[in-house]
Design an enzyme around this catalytic site. Structure first.
Site, PDB file in Angstrom:
ATOM      1  N   ASN A   1       0.817  -1.228   0.000  1.00 16.54           N
ATOM      2  CA  ASN A   1       0.000   0.000   0.000  1.00 16.54           C
ATOM      3  C   ASN A   1       0.847   1.273   0.000  1.00 16.54           C
ATOM      4  O   ASN A   1       0.313   2.373  -0.015  1.00 16.54           O
ATOM      5  CB  ASN A   1      -0.938   0.024   1.225  1.00 16.54           C
ATOM      6  CG  ASN A   1      -0.179   0.147   2.542  1.00 16.54           C
ATOM      7  OD1 ASN A   1       1.020  -0.083   2.609  1.00 16.54           O
ATOM      8  ND2 ASN A   1      -0.885   0.494   3.598  1.00 16.54           N
ATOM      9  N   LYS A   2       2.168   1.125  -0.006  1.00 16.72           N
ATOM     10  CA  LYS A   2       3.037   2.295   0.132  1.00 16.72           C
ATOM     11  C   LYS A   2       3.206   3.041  -1.209  1.00 16.72           C
ATOM     12  O   LYS A   2       2.814   2.543  -2.260  1.00 16.72           O
ATOM     13  CB  LYS A   2       4.407   1.859   0.654  1.00 16.72           C
ATOM     14  CG  LYS A   2       4.360   1.300   2.081  1.00 16.72           C
ATOM     15  CD  LYS A   2       3.979   2.392   3.066  1.00 16.72           C
ATOM     16  CE  LYS A   2       4.182   2.036   4.513  1.00 16.72           C
ATOM     17  NZ  LYS A   2       3.404   0.927   5.028  1.00 16.72           N
TER      18      LYS A   2
END
Ligand SMILES: Cc1ncc(COP(=O)(O)O)c(C=O)c1O
Length: 374
Positions: free
Chosen positions: A185-186
């Site tokens: 999700n980064k």
């Protein structure tokens, strides 16, 4: 685009951007047969260090591993105290506990939501061996203020690739060991992964050794001169990271665009707090879009109501000191950090990814408006 495109109707909470560059780089490693400790590792480290503007970078298996090794590298040990924020992902406090040190929380700044330097100053004792500020949600912490307090600093930059601080310095480039994270999700991902950046060649050497079972560079494979871990990052992951770095600026720009559209779409919802604006030379490395609900709403009820209308959201973050492990181990209770507790009780992360369309953003905003009845 090698990922199946999502339809306009489908709104995931987060989503990586993976293209042909990623496919090519990973295939190259597969074809080489060098899946770990091969050339992609050093190449990724050098490219990341150059991107941040720092002398050294060490790739590891997660952001947590990066924080853990960075904390060990500044000398944190049994019985020490590490000052950090209670508003974070649990790993930033856990890493102190790994070393049998005590995480000492101090309250946050109500605007930036980062560790408040004045509160941290009040928490310093003669057992404080490190300060661990977190660049929460990609907004740079006031590291210049922490530098004045004296103890060594480890920066939790796991959410802050691409951020620039008030002095115009990229997060990770002040020289303190800084930990980055590359979970899916980064801002950029290697699937799982992390990086320690540092200006100090000895810290780089120690991290490189400790991620690889304590092996010194000039030793045989099965020779170890210190305690270490298996925190290695595979060359497949490094290849992904190299490809992601090539279009990091585009991905960051996409996130900034989505954040600006959210700010427009959500203005006027009475009592809703939006992420603080960038001031002066600060640039946020947009990671998530977290809002605080107006007072008087139950956060979990809102999350459920959004879910029922097809919009995923997440309580983000719960206060670390009030988690059951921290209550039981350290005796924490409600009321200790009032600013953090108020923010944590009202915070939700909205769907946020670089390719989000204006239509999707509008739908999220309308649904929230509807659920809140405002
Ligand atoms: C602030 C913060 N610290 C540490 C971590 C740990 O990173 P990882 O999940 O890669 O171990 C994260 C990851 O979500 C994070 O957000």
């Amino acid at each position: 685009m090698i990922l199946r495109p999502v339809s306009e109707d489908e709104i995931p909470l987060a989503r990586p951007v993976l293209g042909e560059a990623e496919e090519e780089r990973v295939l190259e490693v597969l074809r080489s047969g060098r899946l770990s400790l091969g050339p992609a590792l050093g190449e990724f480290e050098r490219a990341f260090a150059q991107r941040v503007g720092i002398a050294h970078a060490s790739a590891v298996s997660s952001g947590t591993a990066a924080l853990h090794l960075a904390l060990r590298a500044v000398g944190v040990k049994d019985g020490d105290e590490v000052i950090t924020t209670p508003l974070s992902f649990v790993a930033s406090a856990n890493v102190a506990v790994y070393e049998r040190a005590r995480p000492v929380f101090a309250d946050i700044d109500p605007v930036t939501l980062n560790l408040d330097p004045a509160a941290a100053a009040d928490a310093v004792t003669d057992r404080t061996t490190a300060l661990l500020p977190v660049h929460l949600f990609g907004y740079p912490a006031d590291v210049a203020a922490f530098e004045k307090l004296g103890p060594p600093i480890v920066e939790d930059a796991c959410e802050a690739v691409g951020a620039v601080d008030a002095d115009g310095i990229p997060v990770g480039a002040r020289g303190h060991p800084a930990a980055f994270a590359f979970y899916a999700n980064k801002q950029m991902t290697t699937g799982e992964g992390g990086m320690v950046t540092t200006a100090n060649a000895e810290i780089k050497e120690r991290v490189d050794s400790e991620r690889n079972q304590g092996r010194a560079p000039d030793m045989d494979w099965l020779d170890h001169d210190r305690l270490g871990f298996n925190y290695r990052l595979s060359d497949l992951a490094c290849a992904l990271g190299l490809a992601q770095l090539e279009h990091l600026d585009d991905m960051l720009a996409g996130r900034a665009r989505v954040a600006a559209s959210y700010a427009d779409a959500l203005t006027g919802i009475e009592g809703l707090s939006l992420p603080c604006p960038e001031t002066g030379r600060v640039r946020r490395g947009w990671f998530v879009y977290v809002v605080q609900l107006p007072h008087g709403f139950d956060r979990d009820t809102v999350v459920r109501a959004m879910h029922e209308r097809g919009i995923p959201t997440k309580p983000y973050f719960p206060a670390v000191h009030l988690m059951s492990f921290y209550r039981e181990r350290f005796g924490h209770r409600e009321g200790e950090f009032p600013v953090c507790e108020d923010v944590a009780a009202r915070s939700i992360a909205l769907p946020f990814f670089p390719e989000m369309t204006d239509g999707q953003i509008e739908r999220v905003a309308e649904t929230l408006r509807d659920v809140l009845g405002r």
